[in-house]
Design an enzyme around this catalytic site. Structure first.
Site, short mmCIF file in Angstrom:
data_model
loop_
_atom_site.label_atom_id
_atom_site.label_comp_id
_atom_site.label_asym_id
_atom_site.label_seq_id
_atom_site.Cartn_x
_atom_site.Cartn_y
_atom_site.Cartn_z
CG HIS A 219 7.45 59.84 9.16
ND1 HIS A 219 7.54 59.48 10.48
CD2 HIS A 219 7.28 61.21 9.18
CE1 HIS A 219 7.45 60.55 11.26
NE2 HIS A 219 7.28 61.61 10.50
CG HIS A 258 12.74 54.22 15.28
ND1 HIS A 258 13.49 55.32 15.59
CD2 HIS A 258 11.45 54.63 15.28
CE1 HIS A 258 12.69 56.35 15.79
NE2 HIS A 258 11.45 55.96 15.61
CG ASP A 309 4.10 53.34 12.49
OD1 ASP A 309 5.15 53.81 12.03
OD2 ASP A 309 3.20 54.05 12.99
C1 SDX Z 1 8.05 56.20 12.35
O1 SDX Z 1 11.74 59.14 13.35
C2 SDX Z 1 10.78 58.89 14.09
O2 SDX Z 1 10.79 59.14 15.26
C3 SDX Z 1 9.59 58.29 13.37
C4 SDX Z 1 8.48 57.75 14.25
C5 SDX Z 1 7.75 58.83 14.95
O3 SDX Z 1 7.13 58.55 15.99
O4 SDX Z 1 7.70 59.95 14.40
O5 SDX Z 1 9.00 56.85 15.21
C6 SDX Z 1 7.44 57.02 13.41
O6 SDX Z 1 8.21 56.69 11.28
C7 SDX Z 1 8.51 54.80 12.66
C8 SDX Z 1 9.14 54.10 11.42
C9 SDX Z 1 8.01 53.67 10.49
N1 SDX Z 1 8.58 53.13 9.24
C10 SDX Z 1 8.60 51.82 8.98
O7 SDX Z 1 8.20 50.96 9.77
C11 SDX Z 1 9.13 51.48 7.60
C12 SDX Z 1 10.10 50.32 7.69
N2 SDX Z 1 11.29 50.74 8.41
C13 SDX Z 1 12.46 51.08 7.65
O8 SDX Z 1 12.27 51.59 6.39
C14 SDX Z 1 13.58 51.64 8.48
O9 SDX Z 1 13.70 50.87 9.61
C15 SDX Z 1 13.55 53.11 8.86
C16 SDX Z 1 13.43 53.97 7.67
C17 SDX Z 1 12.45 53.38 9.81
C18 SDX Z 1 14.86 53.40 9.57
O10 SDX Z 1 15.85 53.06 8.72
P1 SDX Z 1 17.36 53.58 8.96
O11 SDX Z 1 17.66 53.84 10.36
O12 SDX Z 1 17.60 54.67 7.99
O13 SDX Z 1 18.17 52.30 8.67
P2 SDX Z 1 18.55 51.82 7.25
O14 SDX Z 1 17.41 52.18 6.32
O15 SDX Z 1 19.91 52.33 6.93
O16 SDX Z 1 18.56 50.23 7.44
C19 SDX Z 1 19.70 49.62 8.02
C20 SDX Z 1 19.66 48.18 7.54
C21 SDX Z 1 19.45 48.10 6.04
O17 SDX Z 1 20.07 46.95 5.57
P3 SDX Z 1 21.27 47.14 4.50
O18 SDX Z 1 20.65 47.89 3.31
O19 SDX Z 1 22.35 47.98 5.21
O20 SDX Z 1 21.71 45.74 4.16
O21 SDX Z 1 18.52 47.51 8.13
C22 SDX Z 1 17.63 47.12 7.10
C23 SDX Z 1 17.97 47.92 5.87
O22 SDX Z 1 17.65 47.19 4.71
N3 SDX Z 1 16.29 47.44 7.55
C24 SDX Z 1 15.21 46.75 7.22
C25 SDX Z 1 14.15 47.41 7.85
N4 SDX Z 1 14.61 48.47 8.50
C26 SDX Z 1 15.93 48.51 8.30
N5 SDX Z 1 15.05 45.64 6.48
C27 SDX Z 1 13.78 45.18 6.36
N6 SDX Z 1 12.71 45.75 6.92
C28 SDX Z 1 12.84 46.87 7.67
N7 SDX Z 1 11.78 47.42 8.24
#
Ligand code: SDX
Length: 371
Positions: A219, A258, A309
């Site tokens: 997050h 996201h 971010d």
């Molecule tokens: C914020 O919610 C909000 O509105 C939050 C926010 C706000 O303003 O409040 O926007 C702020 O928190 C932005 C997000 C910041 N976090 C990050 O940048 C951390 C990295 N991002 C990920 O961990 C991920 O993208 C999430 C947690 C943000 C979202 O993940 P989801 O929607 O739960 O998707 P998922 O985890 O199910 O991923 C789907 C696939 C996966 O592959 P598989 O396991 O199915 O093979 O996409 C891949 C993930 O591995 N993936 C990534 C990735 N994000 C998703 N792979 C590598 N790097 C990434 N960043």
């Protein structure tokens, strides 16, 4: 037959809100009906705070009144400073900030009075910047810089942190980042604040809980992790090798992806443009080369777009903030959205208490335990 489980509440609509609207199809974000990029282009951060709290942009008089209330509370409370000084400089700034907000709440005689929630929100908006500024300076062995009532919110925040008002391009980039970070519907930290409010607990407890949620790298903690990533890669020539190794290890790349936006975060172009102006101002094209190389490599390898971010991390780095201070900066902005949601939840409240599908041991008896 157990109900369908929506782990992470993915896709679950938990309640209604009038504060902001996220549209993943059009990749748009509206604060009370205004596009966030328009607010970032035309408004001060205080105007956006007023909009989130009251639902309308302020008149000149309303803004002056709110700013006046804020300016009167910009100095760090001595009790807060005493509490912060008890903490080692090795403590994470989000832990320092969480502690400070607890003290601000514990020293507010009206903490439990729901009718003064707006006054508490203005108080936190004013009291959080001096804590962040003090924490960065104490880690560098620098003295406190007192607030300047003649400066606007953003200029004063930067002056208390760096002891001077930076160039207008820096002030403007910081203003833009605060507006873009201010509000984002039912993200994890905002929903945390609403859960706490739904028990009829107080606004300060809701904000402390939200700070705890925001600290996580999935997050808000991602913006500091972005800077760690860029520094770990070091040079654009190493990006692809670094990314292939990271993806092979199934590690997440911070600043990308996201839960809601799957076609791109609408806040990124505005923050990316501000980052570009900072790169020109500081003549740090190496930062932009690195930024662009990872963005391109992620597009090529995964198709996953950056979130806010990603540009805000290097932008805060160029402004001179310590990397561990990046997420507290997000708190200074998001405290407006959090407190708007606290007031909205309190105004039409239902206790938030979901169910769980039990998959543990069948009923058994202690008498049968042969220990
Ligand atoms: C914020 O919610 C909000 O509105 C939050 C926010 C706000 O303003 O409040 O926007 C702020 O928190 C932005 C997000 C910041 N976090 C990050 O940048 C951390 C990295 N991002 C990920 O961990 C991920 O993208 C999430 C947690 C943000 C979202 O993940 P989801 O929607 O739960 O998707 P998922 O985890 O199910 O991923 C789907 C696939 C996966 O592959 P598989 O396991 O199915 O093979 O996409 C891949 C993930 O591995 N993936 C990534 C990735 N994000 C998703 N792979 C590598 N790097 C990434 N960043």
């Amino acid at each position: 037959m157990s109900e369908e489980i929506r782990k992470g509440l993915v896709g679950v609509v938990a309640d209604r809100t009038a504060i902001s609207e996220i549209d993943p199809e059009t990749s748009s974000l509206l604060y009370r009906g205004y596009a966030v990029e328009e607010l970032a282009a035309r408004c001060t951060f205080e105007e956006v705070a007023y909009l989130l709290w009251h639902g309308e942009l302020p008149t000149r008089l309303q803004l002056l009144e709110m700013e006046g209330e804020g300016r009167a509370q910009r100095a760090m409370d001595e009790r807060v400073r005493t509490a912060v000084d008890l903490l080692p400089t090795t403590a994470h700034p989000m832990e320092v900030l969480r502690t400070a907000v607890s003290v601000i709440g514990a020293t507010d005689p009206y903490a439990g009075d729901r009718s003064s929630d707006y006054a508490k929100a203005v108080r936190l908006l004013s009291q959080i910047p001096p804590v962040i500024a003090y924490d960065q300076r104490r880690r560098r062995g620098l003295p406190v810089v007192p607030p300047r009532p003649d400066l606007g919110f953003v200029e004063n925040f930067l002056h208390m942190t760096f002891g001077r008002v930076p160039a207008p391009v820096v002030v403007d980039a910081f203003r833009i980042s605060l507006i873009l970070y201010a509000e984002h519907s039912f993200n994890a930290s905002t929903f945390t604040a609403r859960v706490i409010t739904s028990t009829l607990s107080d606004l300060y407890s809701a904000v402390v809980g939200a700070i705890g949620a925001l600290k996580g790298p999935l997050h808000g903690g991602a913006n500091e992790a972005v800077m760690d990533t860029l520094e770990e890669i070091g040079d654009a020539s190493r990006t692809l090798a670094w990314l292939d190794e990271t993806l092979a290890a199934r590690r997440r790349v911070m600043g990308f992806g996201h839960r809601v936006y799957k076609k791109g975060d609408p806040r990124v172009p505005t923050m990316r443009a501000a980052l570009g102006r900072l790169v020109e101002h500081y003549e740090r094209h190496d930062v932009l080369d690195l930024y662009t190389s990872l963005e391109r490599a992620m597009a090529e390898r995964t198709g996953i777009a950056p979130n806010l971010d990603y540009p805000s991390g290097p932008a805060y780095h160029l402004m001179g903030f310590d990397t561990r201070l990046f997420t507290p900066l997000l708190v200074a902005a998001r405290v407006t959205g959090w407190t708007a949601h606290v007031m909205e939840q309190a105004a039409d409240n239902t206790l938030i208490r979901p169910l769980a599908d039990y998959v543990g041991a069948e009923e058994r008896h202690v008498a049968e335990h042969d220990g």
